[in-house]
Design an enzyme around this catalytic site. Structure first.
Site: not given
Length: 67
Positions: A1-3, A41
């Site tokens: 899940m990249p942010m 995100i």
């Protein structure tokens, strides 16, 4: 899940502009890194200009001198 964390000075970016930044940053990660947009995100943090310095001087003071 990249942010992605985007920091900008708190001085006039509209909700629509911020929405565009979020969409385009999400697109960059999907296009360049193959990340899933549904799990990407993006956080935009707005910082007061007196808490943001360039060359050791607060942006609020730099802008006052420029006017």
């Amino acid at each position: 899940m990249p942010m992605i964390n985007v920091k900008i000075t708190k001085d006039g970016a509209t909700a629509e502009q911020k929405k565009q930044v979020m969409a385009e940053m999400t697109d960059v990660l999907a296009r360049v890194l193959g990340k899933n947009p549904a799990t990407t995100i993006v956080i935009i943090e707005e910082v007061e200009t007196e808490n943001w310095a360039i060359g050791g001087e607060p942006v609020s003071e730099l802008r006052q001198r420029a006017t």
